[in-house]
Design a protein around this motif. Structure first.
Motif, mmCIF file in Angstrom:
data_model
loop_
_atom_site.group_PDB
_atom_site.id
_atom_site.type_symbol
_atom_site.label_atom_id
_atom_site.label_comp_id
_atom_site.label_asym_id
_atom_site.label_seq_id
_atom_site.Cartn_x
_atom_site.Cartn_y
_atom_site.Cartn_z
ATOM 1 N N GLU A 256 18.285 -5.334 -3.478
ATOM 2 C CA GLU A 256 19.222 -4.227 -3.572
ATOM 3 C C GLU A 256 19.900 -4.168 -4.942
ATOM 4 O OE1 GLU A 256 21.955 -4.487 -0.325
ATOM 5 O OE2 GLU A 256 20.536 -3.563 1.087
ATOM 6 N N GLN A 257 19.641 -5.172 -5.775
ATOM 7 C CA GLN A 257 20.252 -5.219 -7.099
ATOM 8 C C GLN A 257 19.194 -5.481 -8.172
ATOM 9 O OE1 GLN A 257 23.183 -8.321 -6.589
ATOM 10 N NE2 GLN A 257 24.600 -6.991 -5.499
ATOM 11 N N PRO A 258 18.184 -4.613 -8.293
ATOM 12 C CA PRO A 258 17.178 -4.806 -9.329
ATOM 13 C C PRO A 258 17.747 -4.513 -10.711
ATOM 14 C CG PRO A 258 16.874 -2.670 -8.306
ATOM 15 C CD PRO A 258 17.968 -3.366 -7.533
ATOM 16 N N ALA A 259 17.079 -5.026 -11.733
ATOM 17 C CA ALA A 259 17.477 -4.681 -13.101
ATOM 18 C C ALA A 259 17.268 -3.186 -13.333
ATOM 19 C CB ALA A 259 16.676 -5.505 -14.101
ATOM 20 N N PHE A 260 16.162 -2.651 -12.801
ATOM 21 C CA PHE A 260 15.889 -1.219 -12.851
ATOM 22 C C PHE A 260 14.752 -0.910 -11.897
ATOM 23 C CE2 PHE A 260 13.538 -3.290 -16.273
ATOM 24 C CZ PHE A 260 12.243 -2.832 -16.084
ATOM 25 N N ARG A 261 14.514 0.377 -11.673
ATOM 26 C CA ARG A 261 13.442 0.827 -10.798
ATOM 27 C C ARG A 261 12.625 1.906 -11.494
ATOM 28 N NH1 ARG A 261 15.826 2.344 -4.974
ATOM 29 N NH2 ARG A 261 17.336 3.463 -6.265
ATOM 30 N N HIS A 262 11.366 2.019 -11.114
ATOM 31 C CA HIS A 262 10.509 3.114 -11.559
ATOM 32 C C HIS A 262 9.814 3.713 -10.342
ATOM 33 C CE1 HIS A 262 11.005 2.980 -15.804
ATOM 34 N NE2 HIS A 262 10.438 1.791 -15.980
ATOM 35 N N GLY A 263 9.627 5.015 -10.350
ATOM 36 C CA GLY A 263 8.897 5.693 -9.293
ATOM 37 C C GLY A 263 7.506 6.078 -9.747
ATOM 38 N N VAL A 264 6.550 5.983 -8.833
ATOM 39 C CA VAL A 264 5.167 6.375 -9.096
ATOM 40 C C VAL A 264 4.641 7.151 -7.890
ATOM 41 C CG1 VAL A 264 4.664 4.428 -10.643
ATOM 42 C CG2 VAL A 264 4.282 4.184 -8.195
ATOM 43 N N THR A 265 3.506 7.823 -8.068
ATOM 44 C CA THR A 265 2.858 8.547 -6.978
ATOM 45 C C THR A 265 1.457 7.996 -6.754
ATOM 46 O OG1 THR A 265 1.786 10.261 -8.328
ATOM 47 C CG2 THR A 265 4.126 10.596 -7.736
ATOM 48 N N LYS A 266 0.789 8.522 -5.738
ATOM 49 C CA LYS A 266 -0.556 8.037 -5.424
ATOM 50 C C LYS A 266 -1.540 8.284 -6.561
ATOM 51 C CE LYS A 266 -1.837 12.195 -2.782
ATOM 52 N NZ LYS A 266 -2.261 12.671 -1.441
ATOM 53 N N ASN A 267 -1.210 9.214 -7.448
ATOM 54 C CA ASN A 267 -2.064 9.436 -8.615
ATOM 55 C C ASN A 267 -2.052 8.252 -9.568
ATOM 56 O OD1 ASN A 267 -2.744 12.052 -7.737
ATOM 57 N ND2 ASN A 267 -0.944 12.939 -8.734
ATOM 58 N N ASP A 268 -1.063 7.383 -9.414
ATOM 59 C CA ASP A 268 -0.953 6.185 -10.255
ATOM 60 C C ASP A 268 -1.595 4.960 -9.622
ATOM 61 O OD1 ASP A 268 0.703 7.473 -12.297
ATOM 62 O OD2 ASP A 268 2.259 7.506 -10.737
ATOM 63 N N PHE A 269 -2.160 5.098 -8.419
ATOM 64 C CA PHE A 269 -2.804 3.980 -7.740
ATOM 65 C C PHE A 269 -4.294 3.961 -8.059
ATOM 66 C CE2 PHE A 269 0.378 4.889 -4.084
ATOM 67 C CZ PHE A 269 1.416 4.330 -4.823
ATOM 68 N N ILE A 270 -4.803 2.793 -8.388
ATOM 69 C CA ILE A 270 -6.250 2.601 -8.569
ATOM 70 C C ILE A 270 -6.681 1.540 -7.568
ATOM 71 C CG2 ILE A 270 -8.119 1.980 -10.132
ATOM 72 C CD1 ILE A 270 -6.306 2.787 -12.462
ATOM 73 N N ILE A 271 -7.289 1.977 -6.493
ATOM 74 C CA ILE A 271 -7.735 1.070 -5.428
ATOM 75 C C ILE A 271 -9.168 0.658 -5.705
ATOM 76 C CG2 ILE A 271 -8.175 0.887 -2.941
ATOM 77 C CD1 ILE A 271 -5.916 3.008 -2.609
ATOM 78 N N HIS A 272 -9.475 -0.600 -5.506
ATOM 79 C CA HIS A 272 -10.839 -1.058 -5.783
ATOM 80 C C HIS A 272 -11.835 -0.190 -5.023
ATOM 81 C CE1 HIS A 272 -14.407 -3.581 -6.046
ATOM 82 N NE2 HIS A 272 -13.818 -4.158 -7.078
ATOM 83 N N PRO A 273 -12.866 0.289 -5.698
ATOM 84 C CA PRO A 273 -13.781 1.246 -5.063
ATOM 85 C C PRO A 273 -14.533 0.702 -3.856
ATOM 86 C CG PRO A 273 -14.645 0.492 -7.175
ATOM 87 C CD PRO A 273 -13.225 0.031 -7.096
ATOM 88 N N GLU A 274 -14.628 -0.613 -3.731
ATOM 89 C CA GLU A 274 -15.342 -1.203 -2.596
ATOM 90 C C GLU A 274 -14.405 -1.731 -1.523
ATOM 91 O OE1 GLU A 274 -18.772 -3.705 -3.614
ATOM 92 O OE2 GLU A 274 -18.355 -3.199 -5.711
ATOM 93 N N TYR A 275 -13.124 -1.374 -1.610
ATOM 94 C CA TYR A 275 -12.169 -1.824 -0.600
ATOM 95 C C TYR A 275 -12.536 -1.296 0.778
ATOM 96 C CZ TYR A 275 -7.968 -1.723 2.288
ATOM 97 O OH TYR A 275 -7.085 -1.838 3.330
ATOM 98 N N ARG A 276 -12.700 -2.209 1.716
ATOM 99 C CA ARG A 276 -12.946 -1.878 3.119
ATOM 100 C C ARG A 276 -12.327 -2.986 3.963
ATOM 101 N NH1 ARG A 276 -14.619 1.579 0.411
ATOM 102 N NH2 ARG A 276 -16.488 2.877 0.602
ATOM 103 N N GLY A 277 -11.362 -2.649 4.808
ATOM 104 C CA GLY A 277 -10.779 -3.661 5.670
ATOM 105 C C GLY A 277 -10.214 -4.817 4.874
ATOM 106 N N LEU A 278 -10.726 -6.013 5.116
ATOM 107 C CA LEU A 278 -10.225 -7.198 4.421
ATOM 108 C C LEU A 278 -10.966 -7.484 3.127
ATOM 109 C CD1 LEU A 278 -9.709 -9.662 7.403
ATOM 110 C CD2 LEU A 278 -7.964 -8.425 6.127
#
Length: 271
Positions: free
Chosen positions: A101-123
């Motif tokens: 609750e007391q971070p030095a600062f915060r940044h907001g991002v959206t799903k456009n900033d996420f890069i998920i591994h292309p072979e991600y499936r389950g575990l």
């Protein structure tokens, strides 16, 4: 809240016969099975500046929020788990926090900033990157180094490493305000496979023993596992046994050395 992946461990009829283990996310389990909630179990409170590379991540999808962790690997990059980001529309990143609750600062991002591994499936291939606004480094906020490309075949077996997170501290509670850290010992892939089977505990997973109830758990997903020798990021918090975080089953992490080339291609960060 978003939760750490858990594994349903089936009984085996014969020790010589390997039975595939069923793997599910905790949010997909029936309510009565949710007896173990997330935390760094039996760890210690982190001190200011002890884990400057960790970020808390509050993720959101259509008003549903969950909590994960991540690791700063560059001025504009955070590494986390794919299962944290795959359903999210946006996220807030908390930097330099001991109390979230007391971070030095915060940044907001959206799903456009996420890069998920292309072979991600389950575990499998449970790893993702988040592109962030530029962050300057100082004592409370700093990057953690990746293993070098020459170290990609290091198993880290028997070595000690530290995991950190804001996971809850007792069954049924939410994430906690204060950051915790715990030291855990890496076990062999074979020992992990003896518990979970080869489909879950493959060569892209690194597992640790969890004696005396010391473990990662839900709410710690995506957070760091950092080697005590050399302070390199060797794992991303991924899964635990469905019997519970304090059941004694190995805790599983995505093995960072398996993804060094992918990280390099996406971020140009390598050693």
């Amino acid at each position: 809240m978003k939760v750490l992946v858990v594994l349903t461990v089936l009984a085996v009829a014969c020790a010589a016969l390997e039975v595939p283990r069923k793997a599910v996310y905790l949010k997909d389990l029936k309510q009565e099975q949710r007896s173990i909630e997330g935390r760094i179990t039996n760890g210690n409170h982190a001190t200011e500046g002890q884990v400057p590379y960790i970020v808390g991540i509050s993720l959101n999808s259509n008003g549903n929020w969950w909590w994960c962790g991540g690791s700063i690997i560059g001025h504009t990059w955070v590494l986390t788990a794919a299962h944290c980001t795959v359903e999210a529309d946006e996220a807030s990143l908390y930097y330099g926090a001991i109390n979230y609750e007391q971070p030095a600062f915060r940044h907001g991002v959206t799903k456009n900033d996420f890069i998920i591994h292309p072979e991600y499936r389950g575990l499998t291939h449970d790893i993702a990157l988040i592109k962030t606004p530029h962050v300057d480094f100082y004592s409370l906020v700093n990057k953690v180094e990746l293993p070098s490309l020459n170290d990609r075949y290091n198993s880290y077996e028997n070595s000690w490493a530290s995991a950190a997170g804001w996971g809850a501290i007792y069954d049924g509670s939410n994430v906690v305000e204060d950051l915790s850290i715990v030291e855990l010992q890496v076990i062999s892939v074979g020992d992990c496979q003896a518990y979970y089977g080869t489909q879950t505990a493959d060569q892209d997973v690194i597992c640790v023993s969890t004696p005396d109830g010391k473990s990662t758990c839900q709410g710690d997903s995506g957070g760091p596992l950092v080697s005590n020798d050399g302070s390199k990021l060797i794992g991303v918090t991924s899964f635990v046994s469905s019997y519970g975080c304090q059941s004694g089953g190995p805790a599983g992490f995505t093995r960072v050395t398996s993804y060094l080339e992918w990280i390099k291609d996406e971020t140009d960060i390598y050693y």
